[in-house]
Scaffold this active site. Structure first.
Site, short mmCIF file in Angstrom:
data_model
loop_
_atom_site.label_atom_id
_atom_site.label_comp_id
_atom_site.label_asym_id
_atom_site.label_seq_id
_atom_site.Cartn_x
_atom_site.Cartn_y
_atom_site.Cartn_z
N ASP A 39 0.83 -1.20 0.00
CA ASP A 39 0.00 0.00 0.00
C ASP A 39 0.87 1.25 0.00
O ASP A 39 1.75 1.40 0.85
CB ASP A 39 -0.88 -0.02 1.26
CG ASP A 39 -2.19 0.72 1.08
OD1 ASP A 39 -2.17 1.76 0.42
OD2 ASP A 39 -3.21 0.27 1.61
N CYS A 77 -6.34 3.11 -3.67
CA CYS A 77 -6.38 1.72 -3.23
C CYS A 77 -7.63 0.95 -3.63
O CYS A 77 -7.55 -0.07 -4.32
CB CYS A 77 -6.15 1.64 -1.72
SG CYS A 77 -7.11 2.78 -0.75
N ARG A 81 -7.76 -2.28 -6.24
CA ARG A 81 -8.08 -3.62 -5.74
C ARG A 81 -9.28 -4.21 -6.47
O ARG A 81 -9.32 -5.41 -6.75
CB ARG A 81 -8.30 -3.55 -4.23
CG ARG A 81 -7.03 -3.22 -3.48
CD ARG A 81 -7.27 -2.63 -2.09
NE ARG A 81 -6.07 -1.91 -1.66
CZ ARG A 81 -5.07 -2.47 -0.99
NH1 ARG A 81 -5.14 -3.73 -0.64
NH2 ARG A 81 -4.00 -1.76 -0.68
N HIS A 228 1.05 1.99 3.98
CA HIS A 228 0.12 3.09 4.21
C HIS A 228 0.39 3.67 5.59
O HIS A 228 0.76 2.96 6.52
CB HIS A 228 -1.31 2.55 4.13
CG HIS A 228 -2.36 3.60 3.97
ND1 HIS A 228 -2.63 4.56 4.93
CD2 HIS A 228 -3.25 3.83 2.94
CE1 HIS A 228 -3.62 5.32 4.51
NE2 HIS A 228 -4.01 4.92 3.31
N ASN A 335 -0.78 1.88 -5.64
CA ASN A 335 -0.71 3.23 -6.22
C ASN A 335 0.64 3.82 -5.87
O ASN A 335 1.45 3.19 -5.17
CB ASN A 335 -1.84 4.13 -5.73
CG ASN A 335 -2.08 4.09 -4.24
OD1 ASN A 335 -3.14 3.64 -3.77
ND2 ASN A 335 -1.12 4.54 -3.44
#
Length: 744
Positions: A39, A77, A81, A228, A335
């Site tokens: 992430d 995200c 996904r 993240h 990303n």
């Protein structure tokens, strides 16, 4: 019994012919599939993509497999996904933005369309096991509750087992977790970290399935919370990077760029793009600001290296069990690196969403404890810019900094030229058809009783045997929050959208990516006819994939998702209880009252109720027999405590909060109708005080108070609990009501 059942029923078994559906198996040679999704990891962050961050296990997969340098995502995200799991474009399946921002239009449903078959819905009928582990973020916020509905949780979309978290981000030390279709308590093991737990669960699921049926291949979807924000990792991993980034982001970015050229990741002749907007030159920072920024990057690097170590544990286990050669591993980021940490980073993400703005002094004071459970931190955007080297912009942008990401495919049984680099243009929607081709599985014609949406991705399996083959994909559109782009046959048109700007008057840019890898030389003025051609193609693709209406709102879309219909009362029942953040009593910036009947043991202790955690929340607990209320606001913790020691036995406890102004009010604690403590709270959250779920009779996940040990179970019983809220929480009652009823 179906009329088409092929057996025969006689009067007795001797005169009957049984029939059982045979065990389904995929085609011979079908691989196990392990998809590992990281992430907010940028194009340059892996060591094998140019960085000096240690990722030896990821690098080992690259050395034995293939690196892709022209792989693209959707820039955020949930959309990526959804595209990964369906093989379709993100708007087409209803996920044009993160699930938290659904607006009810076909391209923005906040969940994957039921007409789109997911990988597990296609692989399980063919004989695969299917497990999802880690981040989901493909369910509407209002459905993330113990009551469901569960149709768009992982098991509802075809997975047979699930362990992870439903939300967009998570506290790595104290995550709120779901197992299959139920919320579970946060593990309280000393030194617990989510990334380690997720790999343990992955190994457990695969190992159990293989022990029961060694012939059945698996599809495991492992989606880490890393990297993240909040960036959180063990001290040893963070401290290993002391001094590694002292030169600052400008020098680090230049160094990583040179490494990329030397590795062949970036073609010779590529230009390093200029510093992105909002990134201050390193030399303009004060010594204190530099120390803060350096520590942020040390934390991020430690977080990534710690994640790499967990990937190494998993691949090492697969190798020891003899499964690695026959497992197709696809490792990618969803990303580009995220640039929301402003010039100096963030220490509490909740304040970034709700305010008030953090002061530089507050940020500097947190330097030594970044990465611990004390903070929900995010690094300065200068480091995100370095992570996206050599590109410009970040996550959410349709320039390469947001959408060009690392992809590694490792499958020794098929990819025999380990260490190679593939430069074909490919997209996250291309991975599902790649997996299906490798497994020998044909997409279904129908799904959930309706015609199945056709897969639009292009398999990249052809690159496994022919790494230099021409790109088979012809075009790909992009859109995220008004940022738009279109790639076709080596050309790319793209526009950076400013919130509120007129879409039709914005200036598009044009790049020839075959000779301008980093989008540095804008050709729009020199080739207006090509730009017009691509813009027209974007319009057609946008229409076909449900991109319209264009929407650049942020808070407005969040309000539609999170603002549940008005509710004034909650009857919480008796005993211990958990409610997710979206189903908990809504006490943000309004008057409210808790009435709890308890039966306490002598010298009782523990949480009566708790919500949120260290980043923000509130708790009513008993400490040494005294009733204590703590409210963790944006800046301060307010503690209101009784002097009276509550005797054992049954008591009626009341917490009464009366709002006296915006984000402030008076709180009174009562026991059996008598006031035992009172005080003012002047530092409150403007919307929700919660950074997590609500619990009754204990505290879960991140502890709201440091005065008890988790899980802080109440030494006594909750006999009844009810909450009543006032109607004085609205900033603009008329506007809020329209939102609540979907009229705005």
């Amino acid at each position: 019994m179906s009329r088409n059942w092929p057996g025969k029923i006689g009067r007795t078994w001797e005169s009957s012919e049984p029939w059982l559906e045979p065990i389904r198996r995929p085609a011979k040679g079908a691989p196990n599939v392990l998809m590992i999704v990281l992430d907010d990891v940028g194009f340059a962050h892996f060591g094998c993509y140019g960085s000096t961050i240690a990722t030896p296990n990821i690098d080992r997969l690259a050395a034995g497999g293939r690196r892709y340098t022209n792989f693209h995502t959707t820039a955020m995200c949930s959309p990526t996904r959804a595209s990964l799991l369906t093989g379709c474009n993100h708007h087409a399946v209803g996920m044009g933005i993160i699930a938290d921002m659904c607006t009810g239009y076909p391209g923005y449903l906040g969940e994957m369309s039921e007409s789109a078959a997911t990988l597990p819905q296609m692989l399980v009928p063919a004989g695969y096991s299917a497990f999802a582990i880690g981040k989901w973020h493909l369910t509407r916020a209002r459905d993330m509750s113990p009551a469901g509905p569960f149709g768009h949780w992982p098991l509802g979309r075809g997975f047979e087992r699930y362990y992870g978290f439903l939300y967009s981000l998570v506290d790595q030390w104290h995550p709120e977790l779901v197992c299959d279709n139920r919320f579970i308590d946060t593990p309280a093991d000393p030194g617990y970290h989510l990334s380690e737990d997720l790999v343990d669960q992955t190994i457990g699921m695969i190992g159990s399935a293989r022990a029961a049926d060694p012939e059945r291949p698996f599809f495991a979807y492992l989606a880490f919370g890393a990297c993240h924000s909040p960036h959180q990792a063990p001290d040893s991993y963070i401290d290993a990077y002391r001094g590694a980034f002292d030169e600052g982001w400008d020098a680090v970015r230049a160094h990583w760029f040179q490494r990329q050229i030397e590795m062949g990741i970036v073609p010779e002749g590529t230009a390093l793009t200029a510093r992105s907007e909002g990134v201050p030159p390193w030399e303009t920072l004060t010594p204190e600001e530099k120390r803060l920024a350096i520590r942020h990057q040390e934390v991020f690097a430690g977080f990534l290296t710690h994640t790499d170590a967990q990937i190494g544990r998993l691949t090492g286990w697969l190798e020891r069990r003899g499964m690695l050669d026959d497992t197709m591993i696809l490792l990618l980021s969803d990303n580009g690196a995220e640039g929301g940490g402003d010039a100096h980073g963030t220490i509490n993400l909740r304040r970034a969403f709700q305010g008030p703005e953090e002061s530089l002094e507050e940020k500097l004071a947190a330097t030594a404890t970044l990465g611990t459970a004390e903070h929900w931190n995010n690094y300065p955007r200068g480091w995100a810019h370095a992570g996206n080297t050599p590109h410009k912009w970040y996550k959410t942008h349709t320039h390469n900094g947001g959408i060009r990401d690392p992809l590694i495919v490792h499958w020794p049984a098929r990819i025999r030229d380990g260490g190679g680099i593939s430069r074909q243009f490919c997209h996250c929607s291309d991975l599902a058809p790649t997996i299906l081709e490798a497994a020998g599985v044909t997409p279904p014609a129908t799904i959930n009783g309706r015609d199945a949406m056709p897969i639009t991705g292009t398999s990249i399996a052809y690159t496994f045997d022919a790494p230099d083959a021409p790109t088979r994909k012809q075009s790909q559109y992009f859109e995220l929050m008004g940022n738009r782009g279109i790639w076709a046959n080596g050309w790319k048109a793209v526009v950076h959208h400013e919130t509120g700007a007129d879409y039709d008057s914005e200036q598009w840019e044009l790049y020839r990516l075959d000779s301008d890898f980093s989008e540095n030389d804008d050709l729009a003025a020199r080739h207006p006819e090509k730009l017009a051609e691509l813009k027209a193609l974007w319009e057609r693709e946008a229409e076909a994939n449900h991109v319209f209406p264009l929407d650049d709102r942020y808070a407005g879309r969040l309000a539609k998702t999170y603002h549940l219909p008005p509710r004034r009362r909650w009857d919480l029942g008796e005993g211990r209880l958990y409610a997710s953040g979206y189903s908990a009593p809504s006490v943000g910036n309004r008057s409210y009252r808790f009435d709890i009947e308890v039966d306490l043991e002598p010298r009782a202790s523990g949480a009566v109720f708790a919500a949120g955690g260290k980043p923000g929340g509130y708790v009513l607990h008993i400490d040494g027999g005294r009733l204590v209320h703590e409210y963790v606001g944006p800046r301060h913790r307010t503690v209101i405590e009784s002097e009276v020691v509550l005797p054992a036995g049954r008591h009626a406890l009341t917490l009464d909060f009366r709002k006296t102004g915006d984000c402030k009010g008076e709180l009174t604690l009562l026991c059996d109708g008598d006031v035992v403590a009172a005080g003012s709270i002047a530092d409150m959250w403007p919307v929700s005080p919660m950074g997590g779920g609500f619990t009754l009779g204990y505290d879960n996940a991140s502890p709201v108070s440091d005065r008890y040990a988790m899980p802080a179970r109440l030494t006594g019983r909750i006999l009844s609990a009810a909450v009543a809220c006032g109607d004085d929480f609205l900033f603009d009652p008329e506007a809020e009501a329209r939102i609540a009823y979907g009229e705005d």
